[in-house]
Design a protein around this motif. Sequence first.
Motif, PDB file in Angstrom:
ATOM      1  N   UNK A  30       0.840  -1.152   0.000  1.00  0.00           N
ATOM      2  CA  UNK A  30       0.000   0.000   0.000  1.00  0.00           C
ATOM      3  C   UNK A  30       0.901   1.237   0.000  1.00  0.00           C
ATOM      4  N   UNK A  31       0.764   2.073  -1.003  1.00  0.00           N
ATOM      5  CA  UNK A  31       1.602   3.257  -1.143  1.00  0.00           C
ATOM      6  C   UNK A  31       0.825   4.497  -0.710  1.00  0.00           C
ATOM      7  N   UNK A  32       1.535   5.388  -0.073  1.00  0.00           N
ATOM      8  CA  UNK A  32       0.949   6.648   0.365  1.00  0.00           C
ATOM      9  C   UNK A  32       1.374   7.721  -0.626  1.00  0.00           C
ATOM     10  N   UNK A  33       0.458   8.587  -0.983  1.00  0.00           N
ATOM     11  CA  UNK A  33       0.779   9.627  -1.962  1.00  0.00           C
ATOM     12  C   UNK A  33       1.806  10.599  -1.393  1.00  0.00           C
ATOM     13  N   UNK A  86       2.245  16.422   3.849  1.00  0.00           N
ATOM     14  CA  UNK A  86       1.348  16.954   4.871  1.00  0.00           C
ATOM     15  C   UNK A  86       1.697  16.392   6.250  1.00  0.00           C
ATOM     16  N   UNK A  87       1.927  15.096   6.322  1.00  0.00           N
ATOM     17  CA  UNK A  87       2.292  14.487   7.605  1.00  0.00           C
ATOM     18  C   UNK A  87       3.626  15.027   8.115  1.00  0.00           C
ATOM     19  N   UNK A  88       4.593  15.196   7.219  1.00  0.00           N
ATOM     20  CA  UNK A  88       5.895  15.742   7.624  1.00  0.00           C
ATOM     21  C   UNK A  88       5.734  17.162   8.152  1.00  0.00           C
ATOM     22  N   UNK A  89       4.908  17.957   7.494  1.00  0.00           N
ATOM     23  CA  UNK A  89       4.682  19.332   7.950  1.00  0.00           C
ATOM     24  C   UNK A  89       3.992  19.340   9.308  1.00  0.00           C
ATOM     25  N   UNK A  90       3.027  18.459   9.518  1.00  0.00           N
ATOM     26  CA  UNK A  90       2.343  18.395  10.814  1.00  0.00           C
ATOM     27  C   UNK A  90       3.286  17.962  11.934  1.00  0.00           C
ATOM     28  N   UNK A  91       4.132  16.971  11.662  1.00  0.00           N
ATOM     29  CA  UNK A  91       5.095  16.532  12.681  1.00  0.00           C
ATOM     30  C   UNK A  91       6.106  17.635  12.986  1.00  0.00           C
TER      31      UNK A  91
END
Length: 61
Positions: free
Chosen positions: A1-4, A10-15
């Motif tokens: 399963x690949x994540x876009x 977005x996840x990197x920016x939130x972290x």
Amino acid sequence: MRVSSGRRLLLAALFALAAGVLVHFYNPVDHIRADLHADAGGLKLSLEIAAHAVERVCEKA
């Protein structure tokens, strides 16, 4: 399963934002420095008390 790549960005920016907020409100380096300073002060006081106790014992002998 690949994540876009957009979702990963977005996840990197939130972290990164969460880490920045954590450091802003709770700077662990300042707390560590304060703990070390308090520990050093306590150690100095303990050594002074021990030195006075040894001096009193030696005076009695």
